[in-house]
Scaffold this motif. Structure first.
Motif, PDB file in Angstrom:
ATOM      1  N   LEU A  55     -13.232  -6.088  -2.248  1.00 53.25           N
ATOM      2  CA  LEU A  55     -12.703  -5.027  -3.103  1.00 53.25           C
ATOM      3  C   LEU A  55     -12.885  -5.360  -4.576  1.00 53.25           C
ATOM      4  O   LEU A  55     -13.253  -4.496  -5.380  1.00 53.25           O
ATOM      5  CB  LEU A  55     -11.223  -4.779  -2.779  1.00 53.25           C
ATOM      6  N   ILE A  56     -12.653  -6.597  -4.955  1.00 57.26           N
ATOM      7  CA  ILE A  56     -12.824  -7.010  -6.355  1.00 57.26           C
ATOM      8  C   ILE A  56     -14.293  -6.911  -6.764  1.00 57.26           C
ATOM      9  O   ILE A  56     -14.609  -6.433  -7.860  1.00 57.26           O
ATOM     10  CB  ILE A  56     -12.285  -8.439  -6.556  1.00 57.26           C
ATOM     11  N   GLN A  57     -15.201  -7.327  -5.887  1.00 57.11           N
ATOM     12  CA  GLN A  57     -16.631  -7.262  -6.200  1.00 57.11           C
ATOM     13  C   GLN A  57     -17.099  -5.823  -6.401  1.00 57.11           C
ATOM     14  O   GLN A  57     -18.035  -5.568  -7.155  1.00 57.11           O
ATOM     15  CB  GLN A  57     -17.448  -7.915  -5.085  1.00 57.11           C
ATOM     16  N   HIS A  58     -16.447  -4.879  -5.732  1.00 61.24           N
ATOM     17  CA  HIS A  58     -16.828  -3.468  -5.865  1.00 61.24           C
ATOM     18  C   HIS A  58     -15.926  -2.731  -6.844  1.00 61.24           C
ATOM     19  O   HIS A  58     -15.917  -1.497  -6.880  1.00 61.24           O
ATOM     20  CB  HIS A  58     -16.822  -2.790  -4.489  1.00 61.24           C
ATOM     21  N   HIS A  59     -15.148  -3.467  -7.609  1.00 55.69           N
ATOM     22  CA  HIS A  59     -14.280  -2.907  -8.656  1.00 55.69           C
ATOM     23  C   HIS A  59     -13.315  -1.866  -8.108  1.00 55.69           C
ATOM     24  O   HIS A  59     -13.113  -0.806  -8.695  1.00 55.69           O
ATOM     25  CB  HIS A  59     -15.126  -2.313  -9.790  1.00 55.69           C
ATOM     26  N   ILE A  60     -12.733  -2.171  -6.970  1.00 58.18           N
ATOM     27  CA  ILE A  60     -11.728  -1.291  -6.370  1.00 58.18           C
ATOM     28  C   ILE A  60     -10.377  -1.994  -6.507  1.00 58.18           C
ATOM     29  O   ILE A  60     -10.170  -3.066  -5.947  1.00 58.18           O
ATOM     30  CB  ILE A  60     -12.035  -1.006  -4.881  1.00 58.18           C
ATOM     31  N   GLY A  61      -9.490  -1.392  -7.263  1.00 57.10           N
ATOM     32  CA  GLY A  61      -8.170  -1.979  -7.475  1.00 57.10           C
ATOM     33  C   GLY A  61      -7.203  -1.552  -6.389  1.00 57.10           C
ATOM     34  O   GLY A  61      -7.148  -0.389  -5.996  1.00 57.10           O
ATOM     35  N   THR A  62      -6.431  -2.490  -5.883  1.00 52.57           N
ATOM     36  CA  THR A  62      -5.447  -2.177  -4.843  1.00 52.57           C
ATOM     37  C   THR A  62      -4.018  -2.433  -5.314  1.00 52.57           C
ATOM     38  O   THR A  62      -3.093  -2.357  -4.539  1.00 52.57           O
ATOM     39  CB  THR A  62      -5.707  -3.028  -3.586  1.00 52.57           C
ATOM     40  N   ARG A  63      -3.858  -2.717  -6.611  1.00 52.00           N
ATOM     41  CA  ARG A  63      -2.533  -3.057  -7.129  1.00 52.00           C
ATOM     42  C   ARG A  63      -1.523  -1.942  -6.895  1.00 52.00           C
ATOM     43  O   ARG A  63      -0.381  -2.197  -6.550  1.00 52.00           O
ATOM     44  CB  ARG A  63      -2.624  -3.390  -8.608  1.00 52.00           C
ATOM     45  N   VAL A  64      -1.915  -0.710  -7.081  1.00 51.25           N
ATOM     46  CA  VAL A  64      -0.993   0.419  -6.914  1.00 51.25           C
ATOM     47  C   VAL A  64      -0.523   0.526  -5.463  1.00 51.25           C
ATOM     48  O   VAL A  64       0.662   0.727  -5.202  1.00 51.25           O
ATOM     49  CB  VAL A  64      -1.659   1.732  -7.379  1.00 51.25           C
ATOM     50  N   VAL A  65      -1.429   0.365  -4.533  1.00 51.13           N
ATOM     51  CA  VAL A  65      -1.080   0.438  -3.112  1.00 51.13           C
ATOM     52  C   VAL A  65      -0.185  -0.733  -2.730  1.00 51.13           C
ATOM     53  O   VAL A  65       0.813  -0.571  -2.028  1.00 51.13           O
ATOM     54  CB  VAL A  65      -2.351   0.479  -2.234  1.00 51.13           C
ATOM     55  N   GLU A  66      -0.519  -1.927  -3.205  1.00 53.92           N
ATOM     56  CA  GLU A  66       0.299  -3.107  -2.922  1.00 53.92           C
ATOM     57  C   GLU A  66       1.702  -2.938  -3.498  1.00 53.92           C
ATOM     58  O   GLU A  66       2.689  -3.269  -2.844  1.00 53.92           O
ATOM     59  CB  GLU A  66      -0.360  -4.363  -3.483  1.00 53.92           C
ATOM     60  N   GLN A  67       1.796  -2.406  -4.705  1.00 62.12           N
ATOM     61  CA  GLN A  67       3.106  -2.204  -5.327  1.00 62.12           C
ATOM     62  C   GLN A  67       3.936  -1.178  -4.551  1.00 62.12           C
ATOM     63  O   GLN A  67       5.152  -1.321  -4.427  1.00 62.12           O
ATOM     64  CB  GLN A  67       2.948  -1.762  -6.790  1.00 62.12           C
ATOM     65  N   TYR A  68       3.295  -0.161  -4.008  1.00 66.32           N
ATOM     66  CA  TYR A  68       3.990   0.830  -3.186  1.00 66.32           C
ATOM     67  C   TYR A  68       4.679   0.145  -2.003  1.00 66.32           C
ATOM     68  O   TYR A  68       5.856   0.369  -1.737  1.00 66.32           O
ATOM     69  CB  TYR A  68       2.984   1.880  -2.697  1.00 66.32           C
ATOM     70  N   TYR A  69       3.944  -0.729  -1.310  1.00 62.88           N
ATOM     71  CA  TYR A  69       4.521  -1.402  -0.145  1.00 62.88           C
ATOM     72  C   TYR A  69       5.525  -2.482  -0.532  1.00 62.88           C
ATOM     73  O   TYR A  69       6.480  -2.732   0.206  1.00 62.88           O
ATOM     74  CB  TYR A  69       3.420  -1.942   0.766  1.00 62.88           C
ATOM     75  N   VAL A  70       5.351  -3.102  -1.675  1.00 60.61           N
ATOM     76  CA  VAL A  70       6.372  -4.045  -2.166  1.00 60.61           C
ATOM     77  C   VAL A  70       7.671  -3.298  -2.420  1.00 60.61           C
ATOM     78  O   VAL A  70       8.750  -3.725  -2.007  1.00 60.61           O
ATOM     79  CB  VAL A  70       5.890  -4.766  -3.445  1.00 60.61           C
ATOM     80  N   ASP A  71       7.562  -2.160  -3.100  1.00 61.74           N
ATOM     81  CA  ASP A  71       8.762  -1.355  -3.358  1.00 61.74           C
ATOM     82  C   ASP A  71       9.411  -0.897  -2.058  1.00 61.74           C
ATOM     83  O   ASP A  71      10.634  -0.927  -1.929  1.00 61.74           O
ATOM     84  CB  ASP A  71       8.417  -0.137  -4.224  1.00 61.74           C
ATOM     85  N   LEU A  72       8.609  -0.479  -1.111  1.00 65.57           N
ATOM     86  CA  LEU A  72       9.140   0.028   0.151  1.00 65.57           C
ATOM     87  C   LEU A  72       9.824  -1.071   0.959  1.00 65.57           C
ATOM     88  O   LEU A  72      10.971  -0.916   1.385  1.00 65.57           O
ATOM     89  CB  LEU A  72       8.026   0.675   0.978  1.00 65.57           C
ATOM     90  N   PHE A  73       9.155  -2.187   1.162  1.00 65.17           N
ATOM     91  CA  PHE A  73       9.690  -3.195   2.075  1.00 65.17           C
ATOM     92  C   PHE A  73      10.663  -4.174   1.430  1.00 65.17           C
ATOM     93  O   PHE A  73      11.514  -4.731   2.115  1.00 65.17           O
ATOM     94  CB  PHE A  73       8.553  -3.950   2.762  1.00 65.17           C
ATOM     95  N   PHE A  74      10.559  -4.398   0.104  1.00 65.43           N
ATOM     96  CA  PHE A  74      11.475  -5.340  -0.535  1.00 65.43           C
ATOM     97  C   PHE A  74      12.622  -4.653  -1.251  1.00 65.43           C
ATOM     98  O   PHE A  74      13.705  -5.219  -1.373  1.00 65.43           O
ATOM     99  CB  PHE A  74      10.730  -6.268  -1.484  1.00 65.43           C
ATOM    100  N   PHE A  75      12.391  -3.435  -1.738  1.00 69.23           N
ATOM    101  CA  PHE A  75      13.454  -2.730  -2.450  1.00 69.23           C
ATOM    102  C   PHE A  75      14.016  -1.559  -1.653  1.00 69.23           C
ATOM    103  O   PHE A  75      15.002  -0.956  -2.044  1.00 69.23           O
ATOM    104  CB  PHE A  75      12.958  -2.266  -3.823  1.00 69.23           C
ATOM    105  N   GLY A  76      13.378  -1.210  -0.545  1.00 71.95           N
ATOM    106  CA  GLY A  76      13.914  -0.208   0.353  1.00 71.95           C
ATOM    107  C   GLY A  76      13.508   1.215   0.066  1.00 71.95           C
ATOM    108  O   GLY A  76      13.835   2.127   0.820  1.00 71.95           O
ATOM    109  N   HIS A  77      12.810   1.458  -1.029  1.00 71.39           N
ATOM    110  CA  HIS A  77      12.410   2.827  -1.363  1.00 71.39           C
ATOM    111  C   HIS A  77      11.146   2.784  -2.209  1.00 71.39           C
ATOM    112  O   HIS A  77      11.016   1.972  -3.119  1.00 71.39           O
ATOM    113  CB  HIS A  77      13.520   3.539  -2.153  1.00 71.39           C
ATOM    114  N   ALA A  78      10.218   3.681  -1.906  1.00 71.81           N
ATOM    115  CA  ALA A  78       8.982   3.781  -2.690  1.00 71.81           C
ATOM    116  C   ALA A  78       8.784   5.227  -3.106  1.00 71.81           C
ATOM    117  O   ALA A  78       8.985   6.148  -2.316  1.00 71.81           O
ATOM    118  CB  ALA A  78       7.789   3.300  -1.879  1.00 71.81           C
ATOM    119  N   ARG A  79       8.420   5.408  -4.367  1.00 70.49           N
ATOM    120  CA  ARG A  79       8.142   6.757  -4.869  1.00 70.49           C
ATOM    121  C   ARG A  79       6.775   7.222  -4.402  1.00 70.49           C
ATOM    122  O   ARG A  79       5.907   6.403  -4.066  1.00 70.49           O
ATOM    123  CB  ARG A  79       8.195   6.767  -6.392  1.00 70.49           C
TER     124      ARG A  79
END
Length: 100
Positions: A55-79
């Motif tokens: 993904l990095i070699q093809h310049h595809i960022g996954t930070r937004v998707v990862e943050q969504y699941y961090v918010d969901l599973f660690f904080f209990g709610h994702a926007r």
């Protein structure tokens, strides 16, 4: 009544063989569990590293998707999150709570 040695060994051998299947199952399910977990963790690690490198070699960022699941599973709610990648193809991650 005392059994002759040959009969007492035969009885003991039969008793041991009756317990063998449960001992074998215990060996595979309990004693080898850490080996299975280590193999699965190594498999997951290799896949994750290779996917992220690609993904990095093809310049595809996954930070937004990862943050969504961090918010969901660690904080209990994702926007609700909308991500565009792969030449503008959208990915919509709905607003979600862990209890939903």
């Amino acid at each position: 009544a005392m059994l002759p040695k040959s009969q007492s060994h035969a009885v003991a051998d039969r008793a041991c063989w009756r317990q063998l299947p449960t001992a074998f199952v215990h060996l595979l399910l309990v004693e080898c569990r850490h080996v299975y977990l280590a193999v699965m963790c190594w498999y997951h690690l290799l896949n994750t590293v290779n996917v992220r490198c690609s993904l990095i070699q093809h310049h595809i960022g996954t930070r937004v998707v990862e943050q969504y699941y961090v918010d969901l599973f660690f904080f209990g709610h994702a926007r609700e999150t909308f991500v565009e990648f792969n030449k503008g193809k959208p990915l919509l991650l709905p607003e979600k709570g862990i209890a939903d």
